[in-house]
Write a protein that holds these residues in place. Sequence first.
Motif: not given
Length: 272
Positions: A201-211
Amino acid sequence: MGVAGPLSLNTVTVKEKWGLAECIEGCARHGIAGISPWRDVLQAMGVEKAARAIRDAGLSVSGLCRGGMFPAADAAGRAAAIEDNRRAIAEAHALSAACLVMVCGGLPAGSKDLDGARHMVRDGLHAIMEEARAAGVTIALEPLHPMTCADRSVLSTLGQALDLCDELGAGSGVALDVYHVWWDPALRAGIERAGKRIAAFHVCDWLVPTTDTVFDRGLPGEGVIDIPGIRAMVEAGGYRGHTEVEILSRRWWAADPDEVLENIKRRHASDC
């Protein structure tokens, strides 16, 4: 909602400033229970030396990244990929890794044959499963976001991964990375179907906006993914392993690794 499972550091999170020896020492110093090396830093340190250092530090290996990359333009390339995966199985066994994570590969250079590439992945996995089972190494198929289909993985959804697991049988499972699956409207059904076949189970996050769709991941809690909600679904199916933080980010690669680990620990307690 309960406390997130034991924390593990995927070494790519600090890859620009720390090699594997520094990652091992840093995890031990920061009280992080697990580690997931990438094969480049493992080979740079030496497999036996790394395995001994990890054991001496009291760390668990939540996974080895990565096997896969099966599709190739010719038979020789496909055979070379299978041999490399056999080496990866031996490395995972030497580390007592919970699994070998599979990034299965995209289209061969110059190809537009998506079905053909998927057949190459299937054939490559079948070629290594007997050896993986004999070594006691779980092959964890990691579905990647569809944006990577051309160059990294023709395996794009959890449903596709589970279909392959059904075919491959014992010794196969899935690696669930929230960055790649959070968008999937069939995610809940897929996690319920996966059950105890979730091997990582891998975690990180999706940024808005993403570059950058590959190298601009956020720390847990920085973006839009409901990580605790996904974790709750995973744990409801029986997963009791590590929460592995894997952040590919030029922003965080430029930071002090000790600062990154402190941030990870804080986010793990509140946003995972």
